[in-house]
Write a protein that holds these residues in place. Structure first.
Motif, PDB file in Angstrom:
ATOM      1  N   ILE A 176     100.279 -57.287  25.471  1.00 30.38           N
ATOM      2  CA  ILE A 176     101.019 -57.566  24.240  1.00 30.38           C
ATOM      3  C   ILE A 176     102.511 -57.575  24.531  1.00 30.38           C
ATOM      4  CG2 ILE A 176     101.554 -56.783  21.914  1.00 30.38           C
ATOM      5  CD1 ILE A 176      98.929 -55.401  21.774  1.00 30.38           C
ATOM      6  N   LEU A 231      94.707 -51.999  27.231  1.00 33.52           N
ATOM      7  CA  LEU A 231      95.623 -52.677  26.322  1.00 33.52           C
ATOM      8  C   LEU A 231      97.026 -52.211  26.689  1.00 33.52           C
ATOM      9  CD1 LEU A 231      95.077 -53.098  22.488  1.00 33.52           C
ATOM     10  CD2 LEU A 231      97.326 -53.009  23.549  1.00 33.52           C
ATOM     11  N   ASN A 268      89.746 -55.504  21.935  1.00 33.14           N
ATOM     12  CA  ASN A 268      89.904 -55.050  23.314  1.00 33.14           C
ATOM     13  C   ASN A 268      88.787 -54.085  23.700  1.00 33.14           C
ATOM     14  OD1 ASN A 268      92.018 -54.737  25.725  1.00 33.14           O
ATOM     15  ND2 ASN A 268      91.229 -52.717  25.245  1.00 33.14           N
ATOM     16  N   THR A 310      91.113 -57.293  29.254  1.00 31.34           N
ATOM     17  CA  THR A 310      92.455 -56.743  29.438  1.00 31.34           C
ATOM     18  C   THR A 310      93.373 -57.434  28.447  1.00 31.34           C
ATOM     19  OG1 THR A 310      92.048 -56.355  31.786  1.00 31.34           O
ATOM     20  CG2 THR A 310      94.344 -56.436  31.076  1.00 31.34           C
ATOM     21  N   SER A 311      94.179 -56.666  27.730  1.00 28.72           N
ATOM     22  CA  SER A 311      95.063 -57.236  26.715  1.00 28.72           C
ATOM     23  C   SER A 311      96.515 -56.921  27.053  1.00 28.72           C
ATOM     24  CB  SER A 311      94.728 -56.682  25.331  1.00 28.72           C
ATOM     25  OG  SER A 311      93.398 -56.998  24.965  1.00 28.72           O
ATOM     26  N   TYR A 364      99.132 -61.827  24.332  1.00 30.63           N
ATOM     27  CA  TYR A 364      99.645 -61.861  22.959  1.00 30.63           C
ATOM     28  C   TYR A 364     101.170 -61.973  23.007  1.00 30.63           C
ATOM     29  CZ  TYR A 364      95.074 -59.836  21.680  1.00 30.63           C
ATOM     30  OH  TYR A 364      93.731 -59.585  21.509  1.00 30.63           O
ATOM     31  N   CYS A 384      98.363 -49.184  22.056  1.00 33.58           N
ATOM     32  CA  CYS A 384      98.327 -49.483  23.493  1.00 33.58           C
ATOM     33  C   CYS A 384      97.942 -48.259  24.317  1.00 33.58           C
ATOM     34  CB  CYS A 384      99.658 -50.061  23.962  1.00 33.58           C
ATOM     35  SG  CYS A 384     101.001 -48.874  24.112  1.00 33.58           S
ATOM     36  N   VAL A 396      89.879 -65.705  21.557  1.00 35.19           N
ATOM     37  CA  VAL A 396      88.750 -64.987  22.174  1.00 35.19           C
ATOM     38  C   VAL A 396      87.473 -65.815  22.161  1.00 35.19           C
ATOM     39  CG1 VAL A 396      89.740 -62.754  21.567  1.00 35.19           C
ATOM     40  CG2 VAL A 396      88.095 -63.816  20.008  1.00 35.19           C
ATOM     41  N   ILE A 411      93.368 -56.269  17.257  1.00 35.01           N
ATOM     42  CA  ILE A 411      93.661 -56.353  18.685  1.00 35.01           C
ATOM     43  C   ILE A 411      93.030 -55.176  19.424  1.00 35.01           C
ATOM     44  CG2 ILE A 411      95.520 -56.210  20.383  1.00 35.01           C
ATOM     45  CD1 ILE A 411      97.257 -57.826  18.429  1.00 35.01           C
ATOM     46  N   ARG A 412      93.171 -53.986  18.861  1.00 41.58           N
ATOM     47  CA  ARG A 412      92.596 -52.802  19.501  1.00 41.58           C
ATOM     48  C   ARG A 412      91.071 -52.864  19.507  1.00 41.58           C
ATOM     49  NH1 ARG A 412      93.904 -49.122  23.199  1.00 41.58           N
ATOM     50  NH2 ARG A 412      91.908 -49.867  23.996  1.00 41.58           N
ATOM     51  N   ILE A 457      91.212 -61.826  30.134  1.00 43.08           N
ATOM     52  CA  ILE A 457      92.507 -61.297  29.746  1.00 43.08           C
ATOM     53  C   ILE A 457      93.007 -62.073  28.536  1.00 43.08           C
ATOM     54  CG2 ILE A 457      93.759 -62.842  31.337  1.00 43.08           C
ATOM     55  CD1 ILE A 457      95.796 -60.547  31.708  1.00 43.08           C
ATOM     56  N   ILE A 458      93.606 -61.360  27.588  1.00 40.13           N
ATOM     57  CA  ILE A 458      94.162 -61.986  26.386  1.00 40.13           C
ATOM     58  C   ILE A 458      95.652 -61.691  26.367  1.00 40.13           C
ATOM     59  CG2 ILE A 458      93.987 -62.235  23.887  1.00 40.13           C
ATOM     60  CD1 ILE A 458      91.251 -60.814  24.092  1.00 40.13           C
TER      61      ILE A 458
END
Length: 328
Positions: free
Chosen positions: A259, A95, A250, A256-257, A227, A271, A218, A246-247, A224-225
């Motif tokens: 932000i 993240l 992930n 993989t995020s 934000y 993060c 999602v 979000i956490r 991969i996301i």
């Protein structure tokens, strides 16, 4: 199509903890416990990462190739430069926050990764493959591996909560409605809004709408996301819930995020790594602790929110006296 008017598809019998295994993740519908004012259970359980997702995260830790690499990218809107020779790497399963003041090129980075715009120089790699905006077939296939949470949700206001989450499944898969129903309800359960499935978007709060948008992002279990300012306009409770989601998502999915945000406190709480941009360039990167301990003036000004420092308040322009035709 199922919606607020027609109601949801007929329910099926389910165990107390119903799960559905997808290629990369599984979500568990655990019994709800302590609830927030909007009905979200902070004790909502997500099944731990699947073996494949865990292996991906372990590979990243061992130095496996980054999922996304931005190599020497420069980009400008017309004659206005936004990014200048920027290089970043985003590890699988992590993240990562991209922070900076307004107009520094954060959202442009997301647009480059998604192939919405083309860099003037440099290249963007996704899983080692060049993101080619000229090859539409390959680009559309690439985007199906991505999830996007837009800054203000970008939900379809004429559709119900259920149909918004079901939309990408109907658009990009050949799953039957029974399977789509199961997936949609599981995604909504993961964000605490299964009970809101029949409601219209105008019938839910802004914080709830952001969580619906997250469930939609999602729905296809993306690798991969992305934000874009996920915390903008949220009250403190909704903001904390969104950051927690979000956490958790992930960690549960192994995705993989990325932000994009200027919310230092929330980003540093969730993060793994962060990049700080200023004037179209990377001025610092590291773990939250490393950035907090930085002595760089630009880093300190941004993290502490100081009005005076290297980052100026005024956009570059001629002297005001010159603009108004006043003699000094």
């Amino acid at each position: 199509m199922p919606g607020a008017g027609a109601g949801l598809p007929a329910p099926k019998a389910a165990s107390p903890c119903a799960t559905i295994a997808r290629p990369r993740t599984a979500l568990c519908l655990a019994p709800q416990q302590t609830r927030s004012p909007e009905g979200f259970s902070l004790s909502q359980a997500l099944v731990p990462p699947s073996p494949a997702a865990a292996a991906g995260a372990a590979g990243a830790a061992a130095g496996e190739q980054a999922l996304v690499s931005i190599e020497g990218v420069s980009f400008a809107y017309d004659s206005r430069p936004v990014l200048t020779d920027v290089s970043l790497k985003f590890a699988r399963g992590k993240l990562i926050a991209i922070m900076g003041n307004s107009g520094c090129g954060k959202t442009t980075l997301l647009r480059l990764i998604g192939g919405v715009v083309t860099p003037q120089s440099g290249r963007v790699l996704f899983s080692g493959v060049h993101v080619d905006t000229g090859d539409l077939k390959a680009l559309y296939a690439l985007r199906r591996r991505m999830g996007m949470l837009f800054q203000f949700g970008a939900l379809f206001t004429d559709l119900s909560v259920y149909d918004n989450v079901a939309f990408p499944l109907r658009e990009h898969t050949s799953l039957d409605e029974d399977m789509i129903r199961d997936i949609v309800l599981l995604k909504l359960e993961a964000v605490g809004l299964r009970g809101a499935a029949p409601l219209r978007i105008g019938e839910i709060s802004g914080g709830m709408a952001r969580r619906v948008a997250l469930a939609r992002a999602v729905a296809l279990d993306p690798e991969i996301i992305l934000y874009d300012e996920p915390f903008t306009g949220l009250d403190p409770i909704a903001l904390g819930i969104t950051a927690n989601l979000i956490r958790r998502l992930n960690d549960a999915t192994g995705a993989t995020s990325l932000i994009v945000s200027h919310d230092v406190t929330e980003c540093f709480q969730i993060c793994d790594y962060a990049y700080l941009l200023s004037s179209g360039r990377v001025v610092a990167h590291g773990t939250p602790q490393e950035l907090q301990e930085s002595t760089d003036p630009e880093v300190r000004q941004f993290i502490r929110g100081e009005p005076d420092g290297p980052v100026r308040f005024h956009y570059p322009s001629p002297p005001i006296a010159q603009e108004l035709g006043i003699n000094p």
